[in-house]
Write an enzyme that holds these catalytic residues in place. Structure first.
Site, PDB file in Angstrom:
ATOM      1  N   ARG A  83       0.806  -1.223   0.000  1.00 42.48           N
ATOM      2  CA  ARG A  83       0.000   0.000   0.000  1.00 42.48           C
ATOM      3  C   ARG A  83       0.839   1.272   0.000  1.00 42.48           C
ATOM      4  NH1 ARG A  83      -2.314  -4.067   2.762  1.00 42.48           N
ATOM      5  NH2 ARG A  83      -4.524  -4.494   2.313  1.00 42.48           N
ATOM      6  N   HIS A 108      -0.926  -2.541  -4.558  1.00 42.96           N
ATOM      7  CA  HIS A 108      -0.319  -3.406  -5.578  1.00 42.96           C
ATOM      8  C   HIS A 108      -0.250  -2.746  -6.959  1.00 42.96           C
ATOM      9  CE1 HIS A 108      -0.046  -6.374  -2.589  1.00 42.96           C
ATOM     10  NE2 HIS A 108      -1.205  -6.957  -2.734  1.00 42.96           N
ATOM     11  N   HIS A 182       2.540 -12.890  -5.448  1.00 39.12           N
ATOM     12  CA  HIS A 182       1.371 -12.963  -4.568  1.00 39.12           C
ATOM     13  C   HIS A 182       0.752 -14.369  -4.589  1.00 39.12           C
ATOM     14  CE1 HIS A 182      -2.288 -11.654  -2.501  1.00 39.12           C
ATOM     15  NE2 HIS A 182      -1.745 -10.455  -2.326  1.00 39.12           N
ATOM     16  N   ASP A 252      -2.478  -9.690   8.068  1.00 41.47           N
ATOM     17  CA  ASP A 252      -2.226  -8.946   6.828  1.00 41.47           C
ATOM     18  C   ASP A 252      -1.243  -7.849   7.203  1.00 41.47           C
ATOM     19  OD1 ASP A 252      -2.204  -8.022   4.265  1.00 41.47           O
ATOM     20  OD2 ASP A 252      -4.259  -7.227   4.279  1.00 41.47           O
ATOM     21  N   GLU A 317       4.742 -12.775   1.109  1.00 35.46           N
ATOM     22  CA  GLU A 317       5.172 -11.853   0.066  1.00 35.46           C
ATOM     23  C   GLU A 317       6.451 -11.121   0.489  1.00 35.46           C
ATOM     24  OE1 GLU A 317       1.696  -9.341  -0.936  1.00 35.46           O
ATOM     25  OE2 GLU A 317       0.597 -10.792   0.296  1.00 35.46           O
TER      26      GLU A 317
END
Length: 354
Positions: A83, A108, A182, A252, A317
């Site tokens: 982000r 992304h 991803h 996350d 990731e």
């Protein structure tokens, strides 16, 4: 010992542009399938300790599924992974704007990021490895990013069953770049990831607000559900009483890896519930975003009827840290003409016989 092989299969077309599927076969049981659409890792087939083979990444069935809006299954995302707050950043005194496609923030690379592009591909082979080298030209102003960027992603599979992903980018004007893959991992082939054990080689992470934007500097993981310095059962971690976990629906978050001076080191270790498969992620990047598929809702299938459900898989990731263009205290993602942004990530399977 069998030699590794690589071959190409047509996979349809996007607005008249052909897409292909490249199959990299180690000759020793591990096989990687890579799409030119989104430079996506479509499947990664790995035998377990009994010799039974299954893909350890979640995939979609058809090209139409990949070209429709989906949560980045297997794709290389960019020009900026993760982000950028409010889709804005200032570089050399000039403000730039990227489409805010996630709760008012850029995610992304924007809605038409690298995951929506057909990459050029060229296979390569040596005595012990097979590769597919994918290239993409991103023009000046693409999704609001300054500078024309030429990106290269190379997937290489060796006879030991290690899949390496090498990234390299160059630009003609100062810009920011942060590429990652991803893929959604699930090692048992059927049971989701709550029974998996995860270890992350990091002593700190970035706390985030409800929109996934870092709140401040890294915080120590010690004494929190984010302490993965030893193997932890994911179901127990995600069930912890924690405001951040409740807000996100699971992990996350970006962990700040122990400094390696830019060298390759282990970032994470994921173990199947019965220990039949083990994945180690090694990288040169400073961070790893752990995402436990909190938003999957069964809307997507893999073509066999199996639906991709919430907490059915996990993304690991490797990347620079979120919102770095607005955070001078974090490792820089600025790329200038004459320089090359390089990184390497390896997916290793230590349970395989030598």
């Amino acid at each position: 010992m069998p030699r590794p092989t690589v071959h190409r299969t047509p996979f349809g077309s996007v607005q008249g542009t052909r897409t292909d599927l490249y199959t990299l076969d180690s000759g020793t049981g591990v096989r990687a399938e890579v799409l030119t659409y989104g430079a996506s890792l479509h499947r990664l087939t790995v035998p377990d300790t009994t010799g039974t083979a299954a893909s350890v990444v979640r995939s979609l069935a058809t090209l139409d599924d990949y070209t429709a809006k989906h949560p980045y299954f297997g794709a290389v995302v960019g020009r900026y992974a993760n982000r950028i707050a409010h889709g804005r950043f200032v570089l050399d005194g000039t403000e730039h704007h990227v489409p805010a496609n996630d709760r008012g923030h850029a995610l992304h690379g924007g809605p038409d990021g690298f995951h929506t592009k057909v990459w050029e591909a060229a296979p390569e082979r040596t005595e012990d490895t097979v590769s597919v080298r994918l290239t993409l030209h991103s023009p000046d102003g693409d999704m609001g990013f300054p500078g024309a960027l030429d990106a290269t992603v190379t997937y290489t599979l060796d006879t030991a069953g290690t899949l390496a992903v090498d990234y390299a980018s160059v630009t003609d004007r100062p810009t920011v770049v942060n590429l990652t893959n991803h893929s959604y991992f699930e090692l048992s082939g059927h049971s989701g990831i709550l029974g998996h054990h995860l270890e992350v080689d990091a002593d700190s992470y970035l706390p985030v607000d409800d929109d996934g934007i870092p709140l401040g500097p890294p915080s120590e993981v010690r004494g929190t559900p984010f302490d993965l310095t030893a193997p932890r059962l994911l179901g127990e971690r995600l069930g912890a009483e924690d405001a951040q976990l409740r807000a996100a629906g699971g992990f996350d978050h970006c962990w700040v890896l122990r400094d390696s001076g830019g060298g390759l080191r282990r970032a994470a270790r994921l173990t199947a519930p019965d220990s039949s498969r083990v994945l180690e992620v090694w990288t040169t990047e400073p961070g790893i975003q752990v995402y436990t598929a909190n938003q999957l809702d069964g809307s997507f299938t893999d073509g066999t009827g199996r639906r991709h459900e919430r907490h059915g898989a996990i993304c690991l990731e490797t990347q620079h840290l979120p919102d770095s263009p607005n955070r001078p205290d974090l490792p820089s993602t600025v790329l200038r003409p004459g320089d090359t942004a390089r990184s390497r990530t390896e997916l290793r399977f230590p349970h395989l016989p030598n």
